[in-house]
Scaffold this motif. Structure first.
Motif, mmCIF file in Angstrom:
data_model
loop_
_atom_site.group_PDB
_atom_site.id
_atom_site.type_symbol
_atom_site.label_atom_id
_atom_site.label_comp_id
_atom_site.label_asym_id
_atom_site.label_seq_id
_atom_site.Cartn_x
_atom_site.Cartn_y
_atom_site.Cartn_z
ATOM 1 N N LEU A 156 0.845 -1.197 0.000
ATOM 2 C CA LEU A 156 0.000 0.000 0.000
ATOM 3 C C LEU A 156 0.875 1.240 0.000
ATOM 4 O O LEU A 156 0.657 2.171 -0.793
ATOM 5 C CB LEU A 156 -0.906 -0.014 1.230
ATOM 6 N N ALA A 157 1.933 1.220 0.852
ATOM 7 C CA ALA A 157 2.814 2.381 0.917
ATOM 8 C C ALA A 157 3.467 2.620 -0.433
ATOM 9 O O ALA A 157 3.528 3.757 -0.925
ATOM 10 C CB ALA A 157 3.868 2.167 1.999
ATOM 11 N N SER A 158 3.938 1.539 -1.066
ATOM 12 C CA SER A 158 4.634 1.775 -2.337
ATOM 13 C C SER A 158 3.650 2.180 -3.423
ATOM 14 O O SER A 158 4.002 2.978 -4.301
ATOM 15 C CB SER A 158 5.466 0.566 -2.743
ATOM 16 N N ALA A 159 2.412 1.655 -3.362
ATOM 17 C CA ALA A 159 1.441 2.075 -4.368
ATOM 18 C C ALA A 159 1.145 3.562 -4.222
ATOM 19 O O ALA A 159 1.098 4.301 -5.216
ATOM 20 C CB ALA A 159 0.160 1.266 -4.225
ATOM 21 N N LEU A 160 0.975 4.010 -2.965
ATOM 22 C CA LEU A 160 0.706 5.433 -2.758
ATOM 23 C C LEU A 160 1.898 6.270 -3.190
ATOM 24 O O LEU A 160 1.750 7.317 -3.830
ATOM 25 C CB LEU A 160 0.376 5.688 -1.283
ATOM 26 N N PHE A 161 3.104 5.762 -2.850
ATOM 27 C CA PHE A 161 4.315 6.474 -3.260
ATOM 28 C C PHE A 161 4.366 6.628 -4.775
ATOM 29 O O PHE A 161 4.638 7.710 -5.304
ATOM 30 C CB PHE A 161 5.541 5.708 -2.758
ATOM 31 N N LEU A 162 4.065 5.533 -5.480
ATOM 32 C CA LEU A 162 4.100 5.580 -6.943
ATOM 33 C C LEU A 162 3.065 6.562 -7.462
ATOM 34 O O LEU A 162 3.335 7.359 -8.367
ATOM 35 C CB LEU A 162 3.827 4.196 -7.524
ATOM 36 N N LEU A 163 1.868 6.497 -6.864
ATOM 37 C CA LEU A 163 0.800 7.378 -7.336
ATOM 38 C C LEU A 163 1.199 8.837 -7.164
ATOM 39 O O LEU A 163 1.001 9.665 -8.057
ATOM 40 C CB LEU A 163 -0.480 7.084 -6.560
ATOM 41 N N ILE A 164 1.815 9.132 -6.020
ATOM 42 C CA ILE A 164 2.159 10.532 -5.754
ATOM 43 C C ILE A 164 3.350 10.960 -6.598
ATOM 44 O O ILE A 164 3.372 12.040 -7.176
ATOM 45 C CB ILE A 164 2.427 10.721 -4.244
ATOM 46 N N THR A 165 4.357 10.077 -6.701
ATOM 47 C CA THR A 165 5.543 10.449 -7.470
ATOM 48 C C THR A 165 5.209 10.651 -8.937
ATOM 49 O O THR A 165 5.725 11.556 -9.582
ATOM 50 C CB THR A 165 6.608 9.335 -7.383
ATOM 51 N N LEU A 166 4.368 9.762 -9.457
ATOM 52 C CA LEU A 166 4.164 9.767 -10.898
ATOM 53 C C LEU A 166 2.901 10.508 -11.305
ATOM 54 O O LEU A 166 2.442 10.388 -12.416
ATOM 55 C CB LEU A 166 4.097 8.332 -11.417
ATOM 56 N N ARG A 167 2.298 11.265 -10.362
ATOM 57 C CA ARG A 167 1.001 11.861 -10.713
ATOM 58 C C ARG A 167 1.145 12.851 -11.847
ATOM 59 O O ARG A 167 0.216 13.073 -12.633
ATOM 60 C CB ARG A 167 0.373 12.527 -9.493
ATOM 61 N N ALA A 168 2.336 13.476 -11.954
ATOM 62 C CA ALA A 168 2.509 14.458 -13.016
ATOM 63 C C ALA A 168 3.486 13.967 -14.083
ATOM 64 O O ALA A 168 4.029 14.751 -14.826
ATOM 65 C CB ALA A 168 2.990 15.778 -12.426
ATOM 66 N N ALA A 169 3.697 12.665 -14.117
ATOM 67 C CA ALA A 169 4.645 12.147 -15.110
ATOM 68 C C ALA A 169 4.116 12.421 -16.509
ATOM 69 O O ALA A 169 2.914 12.333 -16.757
ATOM 70 C CB ALA A 169 4.831 10.660 -14.910
ATOM 71 N N PRO A 170 5.006 12.799 -17.416
ATOM 72 C CA PRO A 170 4.525 13.178 -18.749
ATOM 73 C C PRO A 170 3.906 12.020 -19.515
ATOM 74 O O PRO A 170 3.040 12.234 -20.357
ATOM 75 C CB PRO A 170 5.783 13.687 -19.438
ATOM 76 N N GLY A 171 4.318 10.825 -19.264
ATOM 77 C CA GLY A 171 3.736 9.709 -20.016
ATOM 78 C C GLY A 171 3.857 8.444 -19.210
ATOM 79 O O GLY A 171 4.207 8.476 -18.041
ATOM 80 N N ALA A 172 3.562 7.355 -19.840
ATOM 81 C CA ALA A 172 3.649 6.087 -19.148
ATOM 82 C C ALA A 172 5.107 5.721 -18.938
ATOM 83 O O ALA A 172 5.973 6.065 -19.742
ATOM 84 C CB ALA A 172 2.956 5.007 -19.951
ATOM 85 N N ILE A 173 5.376 5.048 -17.832
ATOM 86 C CA ILE A 173 6.734 4.564 -17.569
ATOM 87 C C ILE A 173 6.739 3.065 -17.758
ATOM 88 O O ILE A 173 5.836 2.367 -17.292
ATOM 89 C CB ILE A 173 7.163 4.917 -16.141
ATOM 90 N N GLN A 174 7.732 2.599 -18.455
ATOM 91 C CA GLN A 174 7.744 1.188 -18.778
ATOM 92 C C GLN A 174 9.090 0.581 -18.435
ATOM 93 O O GLN A 174 10.138 1.126 -18.791
ATOM 94 C CB GLN A 174 7.469 1.028 -20.270
ATOM 95 N N TYR A 175 9.054 -0.523 -17.711
ATOM 96 C CA TYR A 175 10.273 -1.301 -17.497
ATOM 97 C C TYR A 175 10.033 -2.637 -18.128
ATOM 98 O O TYR A 175 9.018 -3.270 -17.854
ATOM 99 C CB TYR A 175 10.526 -1.521 -16.006
ATOM 100 N N GLN A 176 10.919 -3.063 -18.970
ATOM 101 C CA GLN A 176 10.695 -4.408 -19.464
ATOM 102 C C GLN A 176 11.978 -5.106 -19.848
ATOM 103 O O GLN A 176 12.984 -4.498 -20.155
ATOM 104 C CB GLN A 176 9.706 -4.438 -20.616
ATOM 105 N N THR A 177 11.920 -6.410 -19.774
ATOM 106 C CA THR A 177 13.060 -7.207 -20.167
ATOM 107 C C THR A 177 12.525 -8.341 -21.012
ATOM 108 O O THR A 177 11.388 -8.766 -20.846
ATOM 109 C CB THR A 177 13.790 -7.749 -18.924
ATOM 110 N N GLU A 178 13.361 -8.794 -21.935
ATOM 111 C CA GLU A 178 12.867 -9.827 -22.829
ATOM 112 C C GLU A 178 12.730 -11.139 -22.072
ATOM 113 O O GLU A 178 13.634 -11.560 -21.370
ATOM 114 C CB GLU A 178 13.827 -9.998 -23.995
#
Lengths: 647, 102
Positions: free
Chosen positions: A50-72
């Motif tokens: 829950l803490a990390s979800a809230l952290f992500l929501l607050i940190t990324l609320r004004a992010a210009p676009g989607a953030i993607q992490y991926q590995t093949e």
């Protein structure tokens, strides 16, 4: 991996979504015997999530676009399957919803499940669910989404059939599993078609391609319709809706978390996840609109006749999910997601309140709860009324705002029939939810005297002030508060947040222009008035029939026994499925397989055994026990071999 | 006549005699002696080949010594088996041992 400590966003994502899995493993392997420790581990893990979800929501609320992490993950030919996280406003919002409700439900379960022999197992499954659900939400590709989609289904199966020694519970778990699987087969076929025809399963890629029409139209329609099957199964849409009411065999907190707020909303979430892709196919959208409408109306009628509180909320969940599907299919991306959010809050609230009643009165029957003095439990009664008001769409509760948004979208549709269906649905919803409320708050003939001095009182007092009661009451109060503020203060921020994704991101901008009042002929005020009056009329009707002092408390439907029967038997859907299963599967396929097993496979193996045994008997006369005969044969054999090799 | 063939014929004769004894005698001691006869026929062959074909490394003679050691061991084990059988059956007739079949 070395990027992990340097990137707080990635760290929070990884931690938040994998801690519940760790806690499940630890509980199942090490701490099963220690209930306190198990529940603490699980609650701590989901608290971190829950803490990390809230952290992500607050940190990324004004992010210009989607953030993607991926590995093949693996590649075959020129087809790559990526495994990773995709963080955009939609997934962040859903992640937060899941984390909040999962956390509250786990805290609530500390009270609800106290003293249960399967306490540790329960928390392990809850953690499994939280892990699978959160990973499903932030999946970056459709295949990854599908994997966790199935894991969520597994968690649902395990939790519905938690009391596996109870026949009805294990049957309900099986039914839920099989019925959702029917839809998932369609989903998987859709994925395969996409792999063959499009060659990429990444969610952003699919959305871009859908918005720019770079996939052949036929391919989109076929795969979208097949993927819609998955939505139908998971979100209990028509015709696969009868598993959800049966799933109420699970404990009430499980129903609140899985079967109303989050898991069943996964279908709707997936719909909105690849919304631009879906909206590239008008046929699929129309099909979804029709299915959503039928589901909404059918489920509300079913809710009008049942006396089981949990069943009422289950039908109501189905009908609200139908409403969300309608909203999305009508092009109302924000309306659908917004209703998903508010619904998660108030439906979890309703279930958790019902849980307190069920825990105190040991019955699901709303008439008995009312008679025995349900309204003396002030906190759950008040909170449940708040939830029902939100469900009925009354100002200023959260449901009001999201329902209005949906009605606005429906009014913008070319045919007015969808709007009328939506209004009827709103009316029925208000009617059945307040039927329940009035049964509990204003029971016929008042609260029965026996319960005043009855055996309930001492235990009530104890529970009222004890740890168990407060563990259950605090989450309920928090959810009621959320229900109050989500609509009043958060509609516009949420709208900006969610629609921002469509503007910034890959999808087309045209989807955002959904509900300008002028767009749909009917004025905004008129629509507002219509929506509110549908809800209020439903409440008034319920009051007239169940709330008044000298009302009959039976409802107008009891005048039509055949219709009552139709609604009560779920429009004969279960009977139909049973028949279909009996004729097609048991009489057809299963008997063929049985014959194959008995005649061919068993026959072949028996034949081999028979020949071996008969051969052994036949040649056993050679064994006389006389050593010298054996030696003679050996010598002759050696002689023959010598002759053979020398000559 | 002092050639390889003479020795081979004698050893073949000895071997056949031993084989016949093993197959035909019902007395276990007699069978054991016949086996010794067969081993000695083999020994004779080794010696003859060694003497007439490859006289330089005396491998044949060494192997003949090994076979004699083997024969001693075999006699010891064979006699102890016979003794055990005699205790059980009170006879050393091989036909009595038919009882051992399953």
């Amino acid at each position: 991996m070395d990027a992990l400590p340097r990137d707080p966003v990635l760290l929070a994502t990884v931690l938040g979504t994998s801690l519940p899995f760790l806690s499940m493993a630890v509980i199942l392997i090490f701490t099963r015997a220690n209930r306190q420790l198990s529940s603490r581990i699980s609650v701590a893990a989901i608290g971190c999530s829950l803490a990390s979800a809230l952290f992500l929501l607050i940190t990324l609320r004004a992010a210009p676009g989607a953030i993607q992490y991926q590995t093949e993950w693996f590649s075959s030919g020129n087809f790559n399957v990526a495994f990773g996280y995709y963080l955009d406003p939609l997934s962040l919002l859903m992640l937060t919803i899941v984390a909040v409700i999962a956390f509250l439900v786990q805290v609530y379960s500390l009270g609800y499940m106290a003293g249960d022999p399967g306490f540790s197992r329960y928390y392990a499954f809850q953690s499994l669910f939280a892990w699978a659900m959160m990973n499903m939400v932030i999946a970056g590709s459709l295949l990854q989404l599908f994997i966790f989609w199935e894991l969520v289904g597994l968690a649902s199966y395990l939790l519905i059939g938690f009391y596996y020694e109870k026949w009805s519970a294990s049957q309900a778990g099986k039914k839920a599993f099989v019925m959702t699987r029917v839809g998932d087969v369609g989903f998987f076929l859709g994925i395969i078609i996409l792999v063959i025809g499009f060659g990429n399963l990444g969610i952003p890629e699919l959305n871009t391609a859908g918005a720019s029409h770079s996939i052949p139209q036929q391919l989109i329609t076929v795969s979208a319709l097949l993927i819609l099957c998955g939505v139908i199964g998971k979100s209990a849409q028509f015709p696969l809706l009868t598993w959800l009411p049966d799933a109420m065999e699970g404990q009430t907190p499980v129903s609140a978390l899985l079967h109303s707020a989050t898991m069943v909303a996964a279908g709707v979430y997936m719909f909105s996840r690849i919304f631009p892709f879906f909206s590239a196919s008008p046929e699929a959208m129309t099909a979804a609109l029709a299915i959503g409408t039928v589901t909404m109306i059918l489920a509300s009628t079913m809710a009008m006749v049942t006396y089981d509180i949990k069943q009422v909320w289950a039908y109501s969940t189905i009908s609200q999910l139908g409403l969300m599907v309608m909203a999305l299919a009508a092009g109302g991306y924000f309306a659908g997601v917004y209703h998903l959010t508010t619904h998660a809050g108030f439906k979890a609230l309703l279930f958790l309140c019902s849980g307190i009643f069920i825990h105190s009165f040991h019955t699901n029957d709303m008439r008995i709860i009312g008679k025995e003095g349900g309204r003396r439990l002030t906190i759950p009664t008040v909170c449940m009324t708040i939830g029902a008001l939100a469900l009925a769409g009354v100002f200023p509760f959260s449901g009001f705002f999201s329902k209005e948004a949906i009605l606005g979208v429906l009014a913008a549709q070319p045919g007015k029939i969808w709007l009328y269906a939506g209004l009827i649905g709103a009316l029925l919803t208000a009617y059945y939810s307040f039927r329940l409320i009035f049964y509990i708050v204003l029971p016929q003939g008042g609260i029965s005297a026996s319960s005043d001095s009855g055996h309930h009182e001492p235990s009530h007092d104890e529970e009222h002030h004890g740890y168990i009661f407060w563990a259950m009451a605090v989450p309920v109060i928090i959810l009621a508060g959320l229900t109050l503020i989500l609509g009043l203060f958060f509609e516009h921020p949420l709208q900006g947040f969610i629609s921002g994704m469509l503007g910034h991101g890959s999808a087309s901008v045209l989807l955002v222009q959904h509900t300008t009042p002028e767009a749909h002929g009917i004025g905004h005020e008129l629509l507002l008035a219509l929506g509110v009056s549908a809800g209020l009329f439903g409440i008034a009707l319920a009051w007239f029939e169940f709330g008044r002092k000298d009302s009959s408390r039976t409802g107008f439907l009891s005048c039509f026994p055949s219709i009552w029967r139709l609604f009560d038997l779920r429009w004969f859907m279960d009977i139909f499925f049973r028949k279909a299963l009996d004729t097609a599967v048991y009489a057809g396929l299963t008997s063929l397989f049985t014959k194959n097993d008995r005649r061919i496979i068993d026959g072949a193996i028996d034949g081999i055994c028979f020949f071996t045994e008969a051969g052994g008997r036949l040649f056993s006369f050679l064994q006389s026990g006389m050593l010298q005969y054996n030696l003679l044969v050996m010598a002759l054999g050696a002689g023959v071999a010598i002759l053979f090799f020398l000559v | 006549m002092n050639s390889l063939n003479t020795y081979l014929i004698i050893s073949a004769f000895l071997f056949s005699l031993g084989l016949l004894g093993v197959l035909q005698r019902r007395n276990l001691i007699g069978m054991l002696i016949s086996v010794e006869l067969m081993l000695n026929a083999a020994n004779l062959n080794f010696m003859a080949f060694n003497r007439f074909l490859t006289p330089d490394p005396v491998v044949g003679q060494i192997i003949a010594l090994f076979v004699m050691g083997l024969a001693a061991a075999e006699a010891a084990i064979g006699l102890s088996i016979i003794l055990a059988l005699f205790r059980k059956m009170h006879s050393i007739n091989i036909e009595r041992a038919q009882k051992l079949k399953g």
